[in-house]
Design an enzyme around this catalytic site. Structure first.
Site, short mmCIF file in Angstrom:
data_model
loop_
_atom_site.label_atom_id
_atom_site.label_comp_id
_atom_site.label_asym_id
_atom_site.label_seq_id
_atom_site.Cartn_x
_atom_site.Cartn_y
_atom_site.Cartn_z
N ASN A 107 0.85 -1.19 0.00
CA ASN A 107 0.00 0.00 0.00
C ASN A 107 0.89 1.24 0.00
OD1 ASN A 107 -2.44 1.57 0.37
ND2 ASN A 107 -1.85 1.84 2.52
N HIS A 109 0.93 5.13 1.28
CA HIS A 109 0.23 6.00 2.23
C HIS A 109 0.89 7.39 2.26
CE1 HIS A 109 -2.23 7.07 5.63
NE2 HIS A 109 -1.17 7.57 6.21
C1 GRF Z 1 -2.60 8.83 -2.63
O1 GRF Z 1 -2.32 9.98 -1.92
C2 GRF Z 1 -2.28 7.59 -1.82
O2 GRF Z 1 -1.20 7.77 -0.97
C3 GRF Z 1 -3.54 7.42 -1.01
O3 GRF Z 1 -4.57 7.74 -1.90
C4 GRF Z 1 -4.09 8.65 -2.89
C5 GRF Z 1 -4.37 8.03 -4.23
O4 GRF Z 1 -4.02 8.87 -5.30
N1 GRF Z 1 -3.59 6.09 -0.46
P1 GRF Z 1 -4.13 8.33 -6.79
O5 GRF Z 1 -5.54 7.78 -6.97
O6 GRF Z 1 -3.09 7.28 -6.98
O7 GRF Z 1 -3.91 9.53 -7.65
#
Ligand code: GRF
Length: 205
Positions: A107, A109
């Site tokens: 994941n 984050h």
């Molecule tokens: C990112 O900030 C990620 O860290 C979080 O959700 C957001 C997703 O962005 N888990 P994207 O859909 O990849 O543009």
């Protein structure tokens, strides 16, 4: 050659970063499936544009999280996925899912874990007043953003930053470390000791 399955709920810029890295031969692998819990996720559009198989799975049709996850796991297994990447996936995985792909789910984050887990990490960081935040790629365990950390990247929080500007700075770094983590996994260079992820150096001999 690593076979990747991506779960995404939103705009999919992290998905796009992986797609681009594969095209540029920075990752030796393919994305064989993108699954979303949101039918309007822009990530699905990005996948289709790149001829990647997509599924939208509506949660309302399922009794509970585990039943829902069973369907997802079934699709991932059908595609013989080696690695599941949560790229902005907004649901917490059931223990069933975590066990089915033990140490094979990562994941991204948008904070330096263990600070600011959960939703709106950038907002939490701004509110708290930290001077440094960043992003973390980690293996997924049964908790929320609590699994072994693979890579982190720090970003400075400037006085003028708000949630949006900080999110933007962090996002650029997310794309880098997510791709890097997938490279390391595909090169089989990671191993987990207790909860520490160790990166093996390449043997040049
Ligand atoms: C990112 O900030 C990620 O860290 C979080 O959700 C957001 C997703 O962005 N888990 P994207 O859909 O990849 O543009």
């Amino acid at each position: 050659m690593i076979n990747i399955g991506v779960l995404a709920s939103g705009r999919g810029t992290n998905l796009q970063a992986i797609i681009n890295a594969i095209k540029e031969n920075k990752i030796e692998g393919k994305i064989s499936i993108v699954i979303s819990d949101n039918k309007d996720a822009y990530a699905l559009k990005r996948a289709k544009e790149n001829q990647i198989k997509t599924y939208y799975i509506d949660f309302t049709g399922f009794k509970n999280r585990e039943e829902y996850d069973k369907r997802i796991v079934e699709y991932l297994r059908k595609e013989e996925v080696d690695l599941v990447v949560l790229a902005g996936y907004m649901k917490i995985l059931s223990p069933y899912f975590v066990k089915a792909f033990q140490h094979r789910i990562i994941n991204i984050h948008p904070a330096l874990l263990p600070s600011f887990p959960g939703l709106h990490a950038q907002r939490q960081a701004i509110k708290y007043g930290v001077k440094i935040s960043g992003c973390t790629v980690h293996f997924v365990d049964e908790g929320v953003d609590s699994g072994p950390i693979i890579l982190q990247k720090a970003v400075e929080v400037d006085d003028g930053d708000d949630e949006e500007s900080l999110a933007k700075k962090i996002l650029q770094q997310e794309h880098q470390i997510l791709v890097r983590a997938i490279q390391l996994i595909s090169e089989r260079r990671l191993y987990i000791q207790e909860r520490r992820v160790v990166i093996k150096e390449v043997d040049l001999k």
